[in-house]
Design a protein around this motif. Structure first.
Motif, PDB file in Angstrom:
ATOM      1  N   PRO A   1       0.840  -1.203   0.000  1.00 12.81           N
ATOM      2  CA  PRO A   1       0.000   0.000   0.000  1.00 12.81           C
ATOM      3  C   PRO A   1       0.866   1.241   0.000  1.00 12.81           C
ATOM      4  O   PRO A   1       1.957   1.247   0.581  1.00 12.81           O
ATOM      5  N   SER A   2       0.414   2.268  -0.677  1.00 14.05           N
ATOM      6  CA  SER A   2       1.203   3.495  -0.755  1.00 14.05           C
ATOM      7  C   SER A   2       1.201   4.215   0.587  1.00 14.05           C
ATOM      8  O   SER A   2       0.264   4.128   1.360  1.00 14.05           O
ATOM      9  N   ARG A   3       2.301   4.920   0.863  1.00 14.57           N
ATOM     10  CA  ARG A   3       2.419   5.701   2.092  1.00 14.57           C
ATOM     11  C   ARG A   3       2.498   7.174   1.704  1.00 14.57           C
ATOM     12  O   ARG A   3       3.243   7.536   0.802  1.00 14.57           O
ATOM     13  N   LYS A   4       1.756   7.997   2.381  1.00 17.16           N
ATOM     14  CA  LYS A   4       1.786   9.426   2.119  1.00 17.16           C
ATOM     15  C   LYS A   4       2.423  10.145   3.294  1.00 17.16           C
ATOM     16  O   LYS A   4       2.129   9.861   4.448  1.00 17.16           O
ATOM     17  N   ASN A   5       3.331  11.082   2.976  1.00 22.66           N
ATOM     18  CA  ASN A   5       3.993  11.889   4.002  1.00 22.66           C
ATOM     19  C   ASN A   5       4.714  11.023   5.036  1.00 22.66           C
ATOM     20  O   ASN A   5       4.722  11.330   6.219  1.00 22.66           O
ATOM     21  N   ASP A   6       5.297   9.929   4.571  1.00 24.03           N
ATOM     22  CA  ASP A   6       6.047   9.038   5.453  1.00 24.03           C
ATOM     23  C   ASP A   6       7.290   8.559   4.708  1.00 24.03           C
ATOM     24  O   ASP A   6       7.358   7.407   4.268  1.00 24.03           O
ATOM     25  N   PRO A   7       8.275   9.439   4.553  1.00 22.98           N
ATOM     26  CA  PRO A   7       9.471   9.094   3.773  1.00 22.98           C
ATOM     27  C   PRO A   7      10.190   7.843   4.280  1.00 22.98           C
ATOM     28  O   PRO A   7      10.602   7.011   3.478  1.00 22.98           O
ATOM     29  N   GLU A   8      10.333   7.715   5.602  1.00 25.39           N
ATOM     30  CA  GLU A   8      11.041   6.553   6.137  1.00 25.39           C
ATOM     31  C   GLU A   8      10.244   5.279   5.904  1.00 25.39           C
ATOM     32  O   GLU A   8      10.806   4.222   5.591  1.00 25.39           O
ATOM     33  N   GLY A   9       8.910   5.375   6.051  1.00 30.88           N
ATOM     34  CA  GLY A   9       8.075   4.214   5.776  1.00 30.88           C
ATOM     35  C   GLY A   9       8.167   3.790   4.323  1.00 30.88           C
ATOM     36  O   GLY A   9       8.240   2.592   4.011  1.00 30.88           O
ATOM     37  N   THR A  10       8.177   4.763   3.427  1.00 27.55           N
ATOM     38  CA  THR A  10       8.310   4.473   1.997  1.00 27.55           C
ATOM     39  C   THR A  10       9.655   3.820   1.708  1.00 27.55           C
ATOM     40  O   THR A  10       9.751   2.848   0.946  1.00 27.55           O
ATOM     41  N   ARG A  11      10.685   4.363   2.324  1.00 28.62           N
ATOM     42  CA  ARG A  11      12.031   3.810   2.119  1.00 28.62           C
ATOM     43  C   ARG A  11      12.105   2.352   2.583  1.00 28.62           C
ATOM     44  O   ARG A  11      12.679   1.509   1.896  1.00 28.62           O
ATOM     45  N   GLN A  12      11.498   2.053   3.730  1.00 20.52           N
ATOM     46  CA  GLN A  12      11.509   0.685   4.247  1.00 20.52           C
ATOM     47  C   GLN A  12      10.698  -0.251   3.359  1.00 20.52           C
ATOM     48  O   GLN A  12      11.068  -1.418   3.162  1.00 20.52           O
ATOM     49  N   ASP A  13       9.580   0.243   2.832  1.00 24.22           N
ATOM     50  CA  ASP A  13       8.782  -0.570   1.912  1.00 24.22           C
ATOM     51  C   ASP A  13       9.586  -0.921   0.660  1.00 24.22           C
ATOM     52  O   ASP A  13       9.556  -2.055   0.178  1.00 24.22           O
ATOM     53  N   ILE A  14      10.305   0.074   0.143  1.00 23.40           N
ATOM     54  CA  ILE A  14      11.123  -0.160  -1.042  1.00 23.40           C
ATOM     55  C   ILE A  14      12.199  -1.203  -0.751  1.00 23.40           C
ATOM     56  O   ILE A  14      12.432  -2.127  -1.544  1.00 23.40           O
ATOM     57  N   LEU A  15      12.843  -1.093   0.402  1.00 25.12           N
ATOM     58  CA  LEU A  15      13.881  -2.054   0.776  1.00 25.12           C
ATOM     59  C   LEU A  15      13.317  -3.459   0.922  1.00 25.12           C
ATOM     60  O   LEU A  15      13.948  -4.446   0.503  1.00 25.12           O
ATOM     61  N   GLU A  16      12.143  -3.574   1.506  1.00 23.36           N
ATOM     62  CA  GLU A  16      11.534  -4.894   1.704  1.00 23.36           C
ATOM     63  C   GLU A  16      11.229  -5.563   0.365  1.00 23.36           C
ATOM     64  O   GLU A  16      11.538  -6.742   0.157  1.00 23.36           O
ATOM     65  N   VAL A  17      10.633  -4.817  -0.538  1.00 21.02           N
ATOM     66  CA  VAL A  17      10.301  -5.370  -1.851  1.00 21.02           C
ATOM     67  C   VAL A  17      11.565  -5.621  -2.666  1.00 21.02           C
ATOM     68  O   VAL A  17      11.682  -6.647  -3.359  1.00 21.02           O
ATOM     69  N   ALA A  18      12.534  -4.726  -2.572  1.00 21.75           N
ATOM     70  CA  ALA A  18      13.795  -4.901  -3.300  1.00 21.75           C
ATOM     71  C   ALA A  18      14.542  -6.139  -2.804  1.00 21.75           C
ATOM     72  O   ALA A  18      15.197  -6.837  -3.594  1.00 21.75           O
ATOM     73  N   THR A  19      14.446  -6.430  -1.522  1.00 24.96           N
ATOM     74  CA  THR A  19      15.059  -7.639  -0.974  1.00 24.96           C
ATOM     75  C   THR A  19      14.495  -8.872  -1.658  1.00 24.96           C
ATOM     76  O   THR A  19      15.238  -9.770  -2.078  1.00 24.96           O
ATOM     77  N   GLU A  20      13.179  -8.936  -1.779  1.00 22.31           N
ATOM     78  CA  GLU A  20      12.538 -10.077  -2.438  1.00 22.31           C
ATOM     79  C   GLU A  20      12.914 -10.140  -3.918  1.00 22.31           C
ATOM     80  O   GLU A  20      13.171 -11.221  -4.460  1.00 22.31           O
ATOM     81  N   GLU A  21      12.942  -8.988  -4.568  1.00 16.55           N
ATOM     82  CA  GLU A  21      13.249  -8.930  -6.003  1.00 16.55           C
ATOM     83  C   GLU A  21      14.675  -9.404  -6.284  1.00 16.55           C
ATOM     84  O   GLU A  21      14.895 -10.270  -7.137  1.00 16.55           O
ATOM     85  N   PHE A  22      15.638  -8.864  -5.554  1.00 11.38           N
ATOM     86  CA  PHE A  22      17.031  -9.227  -5.818  1.00 11.38           C
ATOM     87  C   PHE A  22      17.340 -10.649  -5.342  1.00 11.38           C
ATOM     88  O   PHE A  22      18.155 -11.343  -5.957  1.00 11.38           O
ATOM     89  N   ALA A  23      16.711 -11.096  -4.264  1.00 12.53           N
ATOM     90  CA  ALA A  23      16.939 -12.462  -3.789  1.00 12.53           C
ATOM     91  C   ALA A  23      16.398 -13.480  -4.780  1.00 12.53           C
ATOM     92  O   ALA A  23      16.956 -14.574  -4.937  1.00 12.53           O
ATOM     93  N   SER A  24      15.321 -13.140  -5.465  1.00 15.50           N
ATOM     94  CA  SER A  24      14.706 -14.054  -6.433  1.00 15.50           C
ATOM     95  C   SER A  24      15.407 -14.029  -7.781  1.00 15.50           C
ATOM     96  O   SER A  24      15.582 -15.067  -8.420  1.00 15.50           O
ATOM     97  N   LEU A  25      15.827 -12.829  -8.215  1.00 20.31           N
ATOM     98  CA  LEU A  25      16.306 -12.672  -9.591  1.00 20.31           C
ATOM     99  C   LEU A  25      17.751 -12.206  -9.703  1.00 20.31           C
ATOM    100  O   LEU A  25      18.277 -12.083 -10.814  1.00 20.31           O
ATOM    101  N   GLY A  26      18.401 -11.932  -8.572  1.00 18.95           N
ATOM    102  CA  GLY A  26      19.771 -11.462  -8.609  1.00 18.95           C
ATOM    103  C   GLY A  26      19.858  -9.987  -8.953  1.00 18.95           C
ATOM    104  O   GLY A  26      18.846  -9.338  -9.259  1.00 18.95           O
ATOM    105  N   PHE A  27      21.083  -9.463  -8.910  1.00 15.41           N
ATOM    106  CA  PHE A  27      21.263  -8.049  -9.238  1.00 15.41           C
ATOM    107  C   PHE A  27      20.934  -7.773 -10.701  1.00 15.41           C
ATOM    108  O   PHE A  27      20.237  -6.808 -11.028  1.00 15.41           O
TER     109      PHE A  27
END
Length: 225
Positions: A15-41
């Motif tokens: 879900p999108s986060r509004k006016n929550d830069p740190e929350g957005t950053r953590q969401d990006i990291l969480e999804v990026a972890t799954e993406e790179f772990a599954s498909l590599g760099f």
């Protein structure tokens, strides 16, 4: 096409986060972890990460600078997560043998429960750690586990419990090697030897085996000579 596209399934978007830069950053990291772990760099796509986090590629680059910087932030996060929990184990309040066993139990369980961590480390080894070399944080993060083991060994020797002259980094390597292999090679090992490494009785036996082996080694006067 991603692995998920090939199977006809779509990863659930955050879900999108509004006016929550740190929350957005953590969401990006969480999804990026799954993406790179599954498909590599190389296979991981920033566009796919943006779609799942309901943000934009431009916004991701604003937070992290680029794809490689995002990948490196993921590596720093997964190493930081395991080291942070280790630091909360209060091993200094346990007697040396109990502290070693507690650290082994934690390492065994954590690595089994966080396959993304194992996959990311394996992927970075394929790249000969070329990305990690650019991180100033990862080396400092991992000093803590060596310091922890050094203090446990010092207390054990002072108490006359541990007699082996073993370096903390060698001990860390021994513990990590067993726990890491069980996850990194579980699929091929299970197929070749018809074993289910996730079976409760196998997990219990392996956890006891590595702990008993390490403690026995530490109590041996001949070890490390």
């Amino acid at each position: 096409m991603t692995a998920d596209d090939a199977t006809g399934t779509t990863p659930k978007a955050k879900p999108s986060r509004k006016n929550d830069p740190e929350g957005t950053r953590q969401d990006i990291l969480e999804v990026a972890t799954e993406e790179f772990a599954s498909l590599g760099f190389s296979g991981g796509r920033v566009d796919a990460i943006a779609a799942r986090t309901r943000t934009t590629k431009r916004m991701i680059y604003y937070y992290f600078g680029g794809k490689e910087e995002l990948y490196l932030a993921v590596l720093e996060k997964v190493y930081g997560d395991i080291r942070a929990i280790e630091n909360r184990l209060n091993l200094q309040n346990l007697d040396p043998e109990a502290a070693i066993r507690a650290l082994i139990d934690f390492t065994f369980d954590y690595q089994e429960q966080h396959e993304d961590f194992i996959r990311l480390v394996s992927i970075e080894n394929i790249h000969r750690a070329e990305h990690m070399k650019k991180s100033k944080a990862i080396a400092n993060l991992n000093i803590t586990v060596i310091d922890t083991l050094a203090r446990i060994l010092e207390r054990g020797r002072a108490a006359g419990v541990f007699k082996a002259d073993i370096q903390p980094i060698d001990l860390h390597l021994m513990i990590s090697a067993f726990c890491f292999f069980r996850v990194s090679n579980r699929h091929t090992f299970n197929l070749i030897f018809h074993q289910n490494l996730a079976a409760t009785d196998t997990r219990t036996r392996h956890k006891r085996m590595i702990a008993d082996a390490i403690v026995s080694l530490l109590k041996s006067e001949a070890a490390g000579t």
